[in-house]
Design an enzyme around this catalytic site. Sequence first.
Site, PDB file in Angstrom:
ATOM      1  CB  ALA A  50      51.772  45.315  41.004  1.00 39.72           C
ATOM      2  N   GLY A  51      50.204  44.765  38.209  1.00 40.44           N
ATOM      3  CA  GLY A  51      50.279  45.080  36.793  1.00 40.44           C
ATOM      4  C   GLY A  51      49.593  44.086  35.868  1.00 40.44           C
TER       5      GLY A  51
ATOM      6  N   GLY B 294      47.701  48.378  39.854  1.00 42.65           N
ATOM      7  CA  GLY B 294      46.394  48.798  39.356  1.00 42.65           C
ATOM      8  C   GLY B 294      46.387  49.284  37.921  1.00 42.65           C
TER       9      GLY B 294
ATOM     10  CE  LYS C 219      51.753  43.522  48.212  1.00 42.67           C
ATOM     11  NZ  LYS C 219      50.779  43.609  47.126  1.00 42.67           N
TER      12      LYS C 219
ATOM     13  CG  ASN D  62      42.929  43.684  44.742  1.00 50.78           C
ATOM     14  OD1 ASN D  62      43.062  43.935  45.930  1.00 50.78           O
ATOM     15  ND2 ASN D  62      41.716  43.692  44.196  1.00 50.78           N
ATOM     16  CB  THR D  63      43.328  46.343  39.895  1.00 49.60           C
ATOM     17  OG1 THR D  63      43.756  46.922  41.122  1.00 49.60           O
ATOM     18  CG2 THR D  63      42.373  47.302  39.211  1.00 49.60           C
TER      19      THR D  63
END
Lengths: 258, 72
Positions: A187-188, A161, A100, A209-210
């Site tokens: 992301a997001g 995040g 990545k 992830n987050t």
Amino acid sequence: MSTNDTWTLGKHTLTSRIIVGTGKYASLDETRAALAASGAEIVTVALRRVDLSSKEPTVLDAIDRKKYVLLPNTAGCYTADDAIRTLHLARELGMDELVKLEVIGDPKTLFPDNTATVEAAKRLVKEGFQVLPYCSDDLITCKRLEEAGCLAVMPLAAPIGSGLGIRNPHNIRLIIENVGIPVIVDAGVGTASDAAIAMELGCTAVLMNTGIAGAKHPVLMAEAMRLACDAGRKAFRAGRMPRKDYANASSPTAGLIE
Amino acid sequence: MSGSGLIDVIVNGAPKSLPAGTTVAALLIELGLGEKRVAVERNREVIPRAQHATTQLATGDRLELVTFVGGG
């Protein structure tokens, strides 16, 4: 319609539509449980200096390499050179070619430096890496990354995040319609409906992830995300009904009692 | 300086003195990393694991010892 709905990334044939990060969990046990609940087959990891003062187990102890493909990232890199240097070290750690790529352009937004990302992608592809680049939700950047030989493109849905969801579904759709490689939203994503929307738009997969690790109950959210990705994917394959401005009764209009 | 005395190197940003002739493999063992999955970079060049036992460090070497951590 076929029930077989796999996709491929390099030499990997995948069933799961979710790729998850391994950062920000409260413990390695929670990491392990969340990864399992997400159904992910690919998980991302970051590369950092060994903590010479600690003998504690590391994230590698929480990841069963027989179950998961490790996807090393270049988080924290601000130049093409730094990202490539990081991935040389990842390769030395025994990773396969799948990586990545992220080249960050600004610490506050963590938005990607798309120009440097394209440059790094070209060089990495030449070296034999299979590159999955994090990039803006910008069609032209995605086309350049495709031309550079990337295996997929990974446009952001919103800042890393942030949990703000798919800020520009139209752009994501244009990317999906105009590149010939998998589009993975990266992301997001903040909650299950965000993941479902990404998949309904026709994304091949979602990376997060987050959205999981930052939930009050990460393991439960991991399961919710898995179900959302599956539901969104099935809805995409099913082909949604056309939107209409006015009602259209579901029950017959004939035969009403008088 | 070789064969005797000490050499000064930087390991993950911190200065460290080692006996002259110390190899990468010996350094990893001294740091308790002999069995760990660690990648080594010396002066910005990766030292492949197969060369750890034969690569001697020299004064002024800057070493990065890295591994995987949780990340997204």
